[in-house]
Design an enzyme around this catalytic site. Structure first.
Site, PDB file in Angstrom:
ATOM      1  N   GLY A   1       0.819  -1.216   0.000  1.00 17.30           N
ATOM      2  CA  GLY A   1       0.000   0.000   0.000  1.00 17.30           C
ATOM      3  C   GLY A   1       0.848   1.259   0.000  1.00 17.30           C
TER       4      GLY A   1
ATOM      5  N   ASP B   1       2.091 -11.032   7.428  1.00 13.90           N
ATOM      6  CA  ASP B   1       2.515 -10.212   6.288  1.00 13.90           C
ATOM      7  C   ASP B   1       3.892  -9.597   6.538  1.00 13.90           C
ATOM      8  OD1 ASP B   1       0.847  -8.783   8.245  1.00 13.90           O
ATOM      9  OD2 ASP B   1       1.307  -7.006   7.069  1.00 13.90           O
TER      10      ASP B   1
ATOM     11  N   GLY C   1      -0.058   6.211   1.227  1.00 12.74           N
ATOM     12  CA  GLY C   1       1.050   5.591   0.512  1.00 12.74           C
ATOM     13  C   GLY C   1       2.400   6.234   0.780  1.00 12.74           C
TER      14      GLY C   1
ATOM     15  N   ARG D   1       6.202 -13.055   1.432  1.00 11.80           N
ATOM     16  CA  ARG D   1       5.853 -13.200   2.845  1.00 11.80           C
ATOM     17  C   ARG D   1       4.959 -14.420   3.041  1.00 11.80           C
ATOM     18  NH1 ARG D   1       5.566  -7.313   3.924  1.00 11.80           N
ATOM     19  NH2 ARG D   1       6.522  -6.394   2.086  1.00 11.80           N
TER      20      ARG D   1
ATOM     21  N   LYS E   1       9.938   2.564  -0.464  1.00 11.06           N
ATOM     22  CA  LYS E   1       8.898   2.510   0.575  1.00 11.06           C
ATOM     23  C   LYS E   1       8.488   3.942   0.889  1.00 11.06           C
ATOM     24  CE  LYS E   1       8.068   0.123   4.914  1.00 11.06           C
ATOM     25  NZ  LYS E   1       8.675  -0.585   6.052  1.00 11.06           N
TER      26      LYS E   1
HETATM   27  P1  AMP Z   1       2.565  -2.765   8.120  1.00 14.36           P
HETATM   28  O1  AMP Z   1       1.779  -2.787   9.388  1.00 14.36           O
HETATM   29  O2  AMP Z   1       3.513  -1.647   8.012  1.00 14.36           O
HETATM   30  O3  AMP Z   1       3.186  -4.071   7.815  1.00 14.36           O
HETATM   31  O4  AMP Z   1       1.474  -2.489   6.960  1.00 14.36           O
HETATM   32  C1  AMP Z   1       0.305  -3.239   6.853  1.00 14.36           C
HETATM   33  C2  AMP Z   1      -0.443  -2.875   5.599  1.00 14.36           C
HETATM   34  O5  AMP Z   1      -0.855  -1.508   5.628  1.00 14.36           O
HETATM   35  C3  AMP Z   1       0.318  -3.056   4.308  1.00 14.36           C
HETATM   36  O6  AMP Z   1      -0.570  -3.527   3.338  1.00 14.36           O
HETATM   37  C4  AMP Z   1       0.793  -1.657   3.991  1.00 14.36           C
HETATM   38  O7  AMP Z   1       1.029  -1.498   2.624  1.00 14.36           O
HETATM   39  C5  AMP Z   1      -0.390  -0.821   4.467  1.00 14.36           C
HETATM   40  N1  AMP Z   1       0.005   0.550   4.833  1.00 14.36           N
HETATM   41  C6  AMP Z   1       0.693   0.947   5.919  1.00 14.36           C
HETATM   42  N2  AMP Z   1       0.890   2.272   5.920  1.00 14.36           N
HETATM   43  C7  AMP Z   1       0.305   2.760   4.796  1.00 14.36           C
HETATM   44  C8  AMP Z   1       0.164   4.061   4.215  1.00 14.36           C
HETATM   45  N3  AMP Z   1       0.681   5.146   4.784  1.00 14.36           N
HETATM   46  N4  AMP Z   1      -0.506   4.149   3.050  1.00 14.36           N
HETATM   47  C9  AMP Z   1      -1.031   3.070   2.453  1.00 14.36           C
HETATM   48  N5  AMP Z   1      -0.929   1.823   2.940  1.00 14.36           N
HETATM   49  C10 AMP Z   1      -0.273   1.653   4.098  1.00 14.36           C
HETATM   50 MG    MG Z   2       4.273  -4.898   6.647  1.00 16.60          MG
END
Ligand code: AMP
Ligand code: MG
Length: 496
Positions: free
Chosen positions: A93, A257, A127, A185, A114
């Site tokens: 995301g 994930d 994002g 993952r 990222k």
């Molecule tokens: P994480 O907890 O960092 O592993 O992220 C979990 C999910 O949330 C993943 O699918 C990420 O891509 C999405 N995600 C986290 N932060 C953002 C953001 N700022 N914008 C869009 N998607 C996000």
């Molecule tokens: Mg993650």
């Protein structure tokens, strides 16, 4: 135009997988990229010219404004269990895979941005990434690499010139360039398995085996190669968690994930190294149930591996009962493998020989002692190493408030350190197992706060010191110290 040296030699394979494995997506353009730093050594490993990477064109690439020839930007599809609850679609995301390169040792590595804008997986998110989490991931992932822990790496980081809105308010935006041996993952397997798409699970497994565990292919029976694959991932995770724990590391968000098939540590969010030892310690503000505490990490790794095994069931045997039995047997190997790895690392930390299994109780008692007295984990092993090298044990004993119980344990330890073993050998082993500088949470936080104030020197200094974590570096002596009470940071946040 870039000269021949400045080219990144992309050789992409994930983009060759079926279309539903990813969505092609270019990074967002940002207004004013500025370099925070690049990792020259890693760039060289990847045959990327560090001078080019620091050039306006290189910086533009790190910011997502320039897509080099051969890159095929895409967002990967995956699912995942987050804190125990299944989310059927997560996906990248806020990350975009630029492509893959073969490094100098001929290992395929992903290059990923990222924080470079929205993708079809962004849901309500922007994002983007704020500067703080980018600084944290840079520091901690490079520290882990220097400690010899399998991990994704930091190739570079830039600020974008735009602001991102987070709970704390409006923050400078940044992009982090991550290098990983892959971004597959447990959740990638879960995405297809949840849709009962066994063909895709098989394609992904074949890809993961070829990329990470080619030796699993040695067998003529395809089902056996999937069992060998599961076995290999189980072993890699067991080794990884044992390493984390031996350095007092808490990942913080061990969701499926965030569990890489390669066995690398991935997704540094609310992670931290323990200061005062406390086995039930968590740092994440969202981990209210201590699911991912220091001591619970092996249980959680096994839980995640069980989710992986479930996705592979149709591949392990055509007969359901048989495939379940195979999966259970393979997962049952985790505990033994983890315990061996864990004890082996702690024997080294305590200066005990690997065949001194009769001393395992001394290790447990030592850990209980430092837990009961809330002694700083890293400093304890640092001072124990000094005591082993013939220095006075005053600095060690001064870490303990209850002297009697320390002295009793210390006498046992002195007797246990194998007299037939060369003192020099013991010392070398201890020095390697017991880092002097780790990315202490309060130091990471200081680097972040300084960066927000426009001063990157604490970030650069900390990153440099952490390149040689086990060496005596007088100029970084201040970085060894645990936080003063007012410096203690009890929570880290994943607000990226
Ligand atoms: P994480 O907890 O960092 O592993 O992220 C979990 C999910 O949330 C993943 O699918 C990420 O891509 C999405 N995600 C986290 N932060 C953002 C953001 N700022 N914008 C869009 N998607 C996000
Ligand atoms: Mg993650």
């Amino acid at each position: 135009m870039s000269d021949a040296l400045s080219q990144i030699h992309f050789d992409n394979t994930y983009a060759e997988l079926p279309e539903h494995f990813y969505i092609k997506q270019d990074p967002a353009r940002v207004p004013a990229p500025k370099l925070i730093g690049i990792n020259s050594k890693l760039a060289e490993e990847l045959s990327i010219d560090p001078h080019w990477l620091e050039s306006p064109e290189g910086i533009a690439m790190l910011a997502g404004n320039f897509i080099p020839a051969g890159a095929e930007p895409l967002a990967q599809t995956y699912a995942g269990h987050q804190f125990g609850g299944f989310v059927p679609q997560l996906g990248d995301g806020r990350a975009i895979l630029l492509g893959e390169v073969n490094d100098k040792s001929n290992t395929r590595r992903d290059i990923q941005l990222k924080g470079s804008g929205r993708t079809p997986f962004s849901r309500g998110g922007d994002g983007k990434a704020a500067l703080g989490p980018v600084i944290r991931e840079y520091i901690v992932s490079e520290a882990m690499a220097a400690l010899g822990v399998p991990t994704t790496r930091a190739l570079g980081a830039v600020t974008t010139g735009e602001s991102v809105l987070r709970q704390e308010g409006s923050l400078p935006g940044a992009v982090f360039t991550r290098v990983a041996s892959s971004h597959i993952r447990v959740g990638t397997f879960q995405y297809f398995a949840a849709q009962k798409d066994t063909d895709s699970v098989r394609i992904l497994a074949d890809y993961a085996i070829a990329r990470h565990y080619p030796s699993c292919l040695a067998t003529a029976d395809p089902a056996a190669s999937y069992t060998a694959f599961l076995q290999a991932v189980v072993t890699a995770q067991a080794e990884l968690i044992a390493q984390w724990m031996s350095f007092g590391f808490i990942h913080g968000v061990m969701n499926t994930d965030n569990t890489a098939i390669s066995g690398e540590t991935i997704d540094y969010g609310p992670c931290a190294f323990i200061d005062a030892f406390h086995p039930q310690c968590v740092f994440s503000s969202i981990d209210r149930q201590a699911r991912y505490s220091w001591e619970n990490q092996p249980n959680m790794a096994l839980w995640n591996l069980t989710r992986l095994a479930e996705t592979l069931l149709p591949l392990l045997d055509a007969n359901e009962t048989k495939s379940l039995a195979i999966a259970e047997k393979t997962l049952a190997g985790f505990s033994e493998c983890f315990s061996q790895q864990y004890m082996s690392r702690f024997r080294a930390k305590f200066g005990l020989a690997q065949n001194q299994t009769e001393q395992d109780e001394l290790i447990q008692d030592g850990l209980s002692l430092i837990a009961n007295q809330q002694v700083d984990f890293t400093l304890f092993f640092r001072q124990l190493t000094r005591a082993a090298s013939g220095n006075s044990s005053v600095a060690l004993s001064s870490l303990f408030t209850d002297q009697d119980s320390f002295l009793q344990w210390f006498a046992r330890w002195q007797n246990a350190v194998d007299p037939t073993e060369q003192a020099a050998t013991i010392l070398t082993t201890m020095q390697r197992a017991n880092p002097i500088v780790i990315p202490r949470n309060h130091r990471v936080e200081q680097a972040i706060q300084s960066a927000y104030a426009g001063d990157y020197s604490p970030f650069h200094r900390l990153t440099k010191a952490l390149q040689n974590p086990c060496a005596e570096q007088a100029e970084y002596a201040d970085l060894e110290a645990p936080p003063r009470p007012e410096e203690i940071i009890a929570e880290t946040f994943c607000g990226t």
